[in-house]
Motif scaffolding. Structure first.
Motif, mmCIF file in Angstrom:
data_model
loop_
_atom_site.group_PDB
_atom_site.id
_atom_site.type_symbol
_atom_site.label_atom_id
_atom_site.label_comp_id
_atom_site.label_asym_id
_atom_site.label_seq_id
_atom_site.Cartn_x
_atom_site.Cartn_y
_atom_site.Cartn_z
ATOM 1 N N SER A 24 5.622 15.192 -8.271
ATOM 2 C CA SER A 24 5.191 14.515 -9.488
ATOM 3 C C SER A 24 3.934 13.683 -9.278
ATOM 4 C CB SER A 24 6.305 13.599 -10.008
ATOM 5 O OG SER A 24 6.620 12.597 -9.052
ATOM 6 N N GLU A 25 3.538 13.482 -8.027
ATOM 7 C CA GLU A 25 2.378 12.650 -7.722
ATOM 8 C C GLU A 25 1.553 13.279 -6.607
ATOM 9 O OE1 GLU A 25 3.207 7.965 -8.494
ATOM 10 O OE2 GLU A 25 4.111 8.810 -6.693
ATOM 11 N N ARG A 26 0.297 12.893 -6.607
ATOM 12 C CA ARG A 26 -0.628 13.238 -5.531
ATOM 13 C C ARG A 26 -0.924 11.933 -4.799
ATOM 14 N NH1 ARG A 26 -4.394 17.248 -4.434
ATOM 15 N NH2 ARG A 26 -6.460 16.601 -3.704
ATOM 16 N N ALA A 27 -0.575 11.861 -3.520
ATOM 17 C CA ALA A 27 -0.688 10.610 -2.769
ATOM 18 C C ALA A 27 -1.775 10.706 -1.709
ATOM 19 C CB ALA A 27 0.642 10.256 -2.114
ATOM 20 N N LEU A 28 -2.508 9.611 -1.550
ATOM 21 C CA LEU A 28 -3.448 9.456 -0.451
ATOM 22 C C LEU A 28 -2.730 8.710 0.656
ATOM 23 C CD1 LEU A 28 -6.393 9.580 0.694
ATOM 24 C CD2 LEU A 28 -6.720 7.317 -0.337
ATOM 25 N N LEU A 29 -2.633 9.326 1.834
ATOM 26 C CA LEU A 29 -1.935 8.729 2.974
ATOM 27 C C LEU A 29 -2.938 8.234 4.002
ATOM 28 C CD1 LEU A 29 0.409 10.288 1.628
ATOM 29 C CD2 LEU A 29 1.202 10.935 3.913
ATOM 30 N N VAL A 30 -2.760 6.988 4.429
ATOM 31 C CA VAL A 30 -3.548 6.419 5.526
ATOM 32 C C VAL A 30 -2.593 5.629 6.406
ATOM 33 C CG1 VAL A 30 -5.701 6.284 4.210
ATOM 34 C CG2 VAL A 30 -4.146 4.318 4.235
ATOM 35 N N ALA A 31 -3.014 5.369 7.627
ATOM 36 C CA ALA A 31 -2.188 4.610 8.564
ATOM 37 C C ALA A 31 -3.029 3.547 9.252
ATOM 38 C CB ALA A 31 -1.571 5.538 9.615
ATOM 39 N N ASP A 32 -2.409 2.420 9.529
ATOM 40 C CA ASP A 32 -3.011 1.403 10.403
ATOM 41 C C ASP A 32 -4.356 0.907 9.882
ATOM 42 O OD1 ASP A 32 -0.983 1.437 12.679
ATOM 43 O OD2 ASP A 32 -1.504 3.552 12.512
ATOM 44 N N VAL A 33 -4.292 0.297 8.704
ATOM 45 C CA VAL A 33 -5.477 -0.313 8.101
ATOM 46 C C VAL A 33 -5.868 -1.586 8.868
ATOM 47 C CG1 VAL A 33 -6.408 -1.345 5.991
ATOM 48 C CG2 VAL A 33 -4.914 0.667 5.847
ATOM 49 N N HIS A 34 -4.879 -2.324 9.324
ATOM 50 C CA HIS A 34 -5.107 -3.550 10.117
ATOM 51 C C HIS A 34 -6.123 -4.481 9.460
ATOM 52 C CE1 HIS A 34 -2.651 -2.926 13.766
ATOM 53 N NE2 HIS A 34 -2.791 -1.636 13.462
ATOM 54 N N ALA A 35 -5.905 -4.748 8.165
ATOM 55 C CA ALA A 35 -6.760 -5.697 7.463
ATOM 56 C C ALA A 35 -6.703 -7.051 8.161
ATOM 57 C CB ALA A 35 -6.297 -5.839 6.010
ATOM 58 N N GLY A 36 -7.862 -7.660 8.328
ATOM 59 C CA GLY A 36 -7.937 -8.948 9.015
ATOM 60 C C GLY A 36 -8.062 -8.837 10.515
ATOM 61 N N ILE A 37 -8.409 -7.658 11.012
ATOM 62 C CA ILE A 37 -8.454 -7.475 12.463
ATOM 63 C C ILE A 37 -9.503 -8.370 13.114
ATOM 64 C CG2 ILE A 37 -10.110 -5.554 12.420
ATOM 65 C CD1 ILE A 37 -8.431 -4.309 14.717
ATOM 66 N N GLU A 38 -10.608 -8.620 12.425
ATOM 67 C CA GLU A 38 -11.636 -9.477 13.025
ATOM 68 C C GLU A 38 -11.116 -10.903 13.218
ATOM 69 O OE1 GLU A 38 -13.624 -6.057 11.010
ATOM 70 O OE2 GLU A 38 -12.201 -7.576 10.297
#
Length: 258
Positions: A24-38
């Protein structure tokens, strides 16, 4: 040619991301964004780096548009800080989550860095626990830092993060470079779960796809360097044979012999 992981999961050429058909959906998959890594590198190691928060957010939004996704699924470690996000890191997460959810919903598969962010943004995210889940009828999702739910064995393909797989490549004159990589192959059900009380047909096991990290600053497991060990409790045993691919789709062959 992009890694043909599964009819239900198609990597985006040149990007650490894939599109999944959930019915029913089309999904974009990503892993390990680690926002705030800096921010994390500053307090963990005393390393000062310019923030790439805007660039990461713009890349993710561009991928949503490019793939015509109905949802973003983050395979764990949306945030970098393990504790509750605060200060500059929280501000980055607020802006990232707001910008993405103005376009599509976000599903977060809880990773080892996400306990604080899942609690802090519970109203903004659909959260799947650390054991993972099956989306649609055929796509299993899990971060990979702990033993997964045995129900994932009923999927056609299991997508995971956590490892940040990389390969070190050498040229003819002795130079080398490190590149992010995909790993994929047939999953060994007996090595994938700690215990499975159900009798399952294991004659047609799912495919396992290990995603490269979305954040290029997050380091990772060099799969072709002696002495490197995997992070997931079920790897490498659950992937006894599999191929490595670069982001541009170049097939490197057996990941253990690259």
């Amino acid at each position: 040619m992009a890694p043909a992981a599964s009819p239900a999961v198609e990597p985006v050429v040149g990007e650490p991301a894939a599109v999944a058909d959930l019915g029913s959906e089309r999904a974009l998959l990503v892993a390990d964004v680690h926002a705030g890594i800096e921010v994390g590198l500053r307090y963990e190691r005393g390393v000062e780096l310019d923030s790439r928060a805007d660039e990461r957010r713009e890349r993710l939004c561009a991928l949503i548009a490019e793939t015509d996704a109905d949802r973003v699924v983050v395979l764990g470690d949306l945030a970098h800080r393990i504790a509750a996000p605060e200060g500059d890191e929280r501000e980055e997460l607020v802006e990232l989550i707001r910008t993405v959810t103005d376009r599509v919903p976000i599903t977060l598969v809880e990773g080892n860095h996400d306990a604080g962010v899942a609690e802090a943004f519970v109203a903004d995210l659909d959260v799947i626990g650390a054991g993972g889940d099956v989306l649609g009828d055929s796509v299993g999702v899990v971060h990979g830092h702990t033993w997964p739910d045995p129900a994932l064995l009923d999927a056609d393909v299991v997508c995971m993060g956590h490892e940040h797989p990389q390969v070190r490549l050498e040229d003819a004159v002795g130079g080398s470079r490190v590149e992010r990589a995909w790993l994929r192959g047939t999953l060994d059900p007996g090595a994938f779960v700690e215990e499975d009380g159900n009798e399952r047909d294991r004659s047609d096991p799912p495919e396992l796809v290990v995603f490269p990290a979305f954040n290029e600053r997050s380091g990772g497991t060099w799969v072709n360097v002696d002495g490197q060990s995997f992070l997931a409790p079920f790897l490498p045993d659950a992937l006894p044979a599999g191929d490595a691919y670069l982001l541009d789709g170049t097939r490197l062959g057996d990941y253990r012999r690259v």
